[in-house]
Design an enzyme around this catalytic site. Sequence first.
Site, PDB file in Angstrom:
ATOM      1  N   ARG A 182       0.815  -1.221   0.000  1.00  0.00           N
ATOM      2  CA  ARG A 182       0.000   0.000   0.000  1.00  0.00           C
ATOM      3  C   ARG A 182       0.846   1.268   0.000  1.00  0.00           C
ATOM      4  O   ARG A 182       1.849   1.345   0.697  1.00  0.00           O
ATOM      5  CB  ARG A 182      -0.874   0.070   1.248  1.00  0.00           C
ATOM      6  CG  ARG A 182      -2.011  -0.853   1.276  1.00  0.00           C
ATOM      7  CD  ARG A 182      -3.266  -0.165   0.751  1.00  0.00           C
ATOM      8  NE  ARG A 182      -4.262  -1.162   0.450  1.00  0.00           N
ATOM      9  CZ  ARG A 182      -4.808  -1.350  -0.725  1.00  0.00           C
ATOM     10  NH1 ARG A 182      -4.470  -0.609  -1.741  1.00  0.00           N
ATOM     11  NH2 ARG A 182      -5.712  -2.257  -0.912  1.00  0.00           N
TER      12      ARG A 182
ATOM     13  N   GLY B 175       6.020   0.662   6.166  1.00  0.00           N
ATOM     14  CA  GLY B 175       6.985  -0.200   5.483  1.00  0.00           C
ATOM     15  C   GLY B 175       7.157   0.149   4.023  1.00  0.00           C
ATOM     16  O   GLY B 175       8.271   0.161   3.489  1.00  0.00           O
ATOM     17  N   CYS B 176       6.063   0.475   3.360  1.00  0.00           N
ATOM     18  CA  CYS B 176       6.118   0.803   1.929  1.00  0.00           C
ATOM     19  C   CYS B 176       6.794   2.149   1.698  1.00  0.00           C
ATOM     20  O   CYS B 176       7.506   2.331   0.713  1.00  0.00           O
ATOM     21  CB  CYS B 176       4.714   0.788   1.337  1.00  0.00           C
ATOM     22  SG  CYS B 176       3.930  -0.844   1.470  1.00  0.00           S
ATOM     23  N   THR B 177       6.596   3.078   2.618  1.00  0.00           N
ATOM     24  CA  THR B 177       7.261   4.377   2.532  1.00  0.00           C
ATOM     25  C   THR B 177       8.763   4.205   2.718  1.00  0.00           C
ATOM     26  O   THR B 177       9.564   4.778   1.971  1.00  0.00           O
ATOM     27  CB  THR B 177       6.678   5.340   3.588  1.00  0.00           C
ATOM     28  OG1 THR B 177       5.277   5.511   3.299  1.00  0.00           O
ATOM     29  CG2 THR B 177       7.368   6.681   3.569  1.00  0.00           C
TER      30      THR B 177
ATOM     31  N   GLY C  99      10.209   2.327  -0.472  1.00  0.00           N
ATOM     32  CA  GLY C  99      10.283   3.239  -1.608  1.00  0.00           C
ATOM     33  C   GLY C  99      11.368   4.286  -1.419  1.00  0.00           C
ATOM     34  O   GLY C  99      12.096   4.624  -2.356  1.00  0.00           O
TER      35      GLY C  99
END
Length: 153
Positions: free
Chosen positions: A38, A43-45, A48
């Site tokens: 998402r 975690g995705c931030t 990325g």
Amino acid sequence: MAAKPGAKAPKFTVPTTAGEFRLGDQAPDNLVVYFYPRDNTPGCTLEGGDFRDLAPAFRRARTRILGISTDTLESHRRFKDRMKFPFELGSDEDHAVASLFGAWKQKNMYGRRMMGVERSTFLIDAKGAIRREWRKVRVKGHAAEVLEAAREI
């Protein structure tokens, strides 16, 4: 059947923040495809951001980066702008691309079983072969490990 190292990557087309992307558009460069759950989650931030910070080194290794999740293009545009990603994000709302790579899995979240994206990364060479895969990715140090593999191609 999930994509595996040594095999040709599944052919796919995905809408991205820069228009449509087809596997092969990256040639003559290699390609990192990373699937993440998402936009705008911790975690995705972090993941990325790590790819963003290493993007110049990936360019020197002749390797492009493509992040894919099931979020909408509008969500991706906001996430990309906020994080200043120098790479594109692909919208796989129907999880067709994640399914081709075996990254669409049954997950257990807070005791509930549900389908979702398993954090996974694939390193694809310029000829379209999968050179490496990472499944059930732990974010810390992951982008650096992918960069080292890209340098070895």
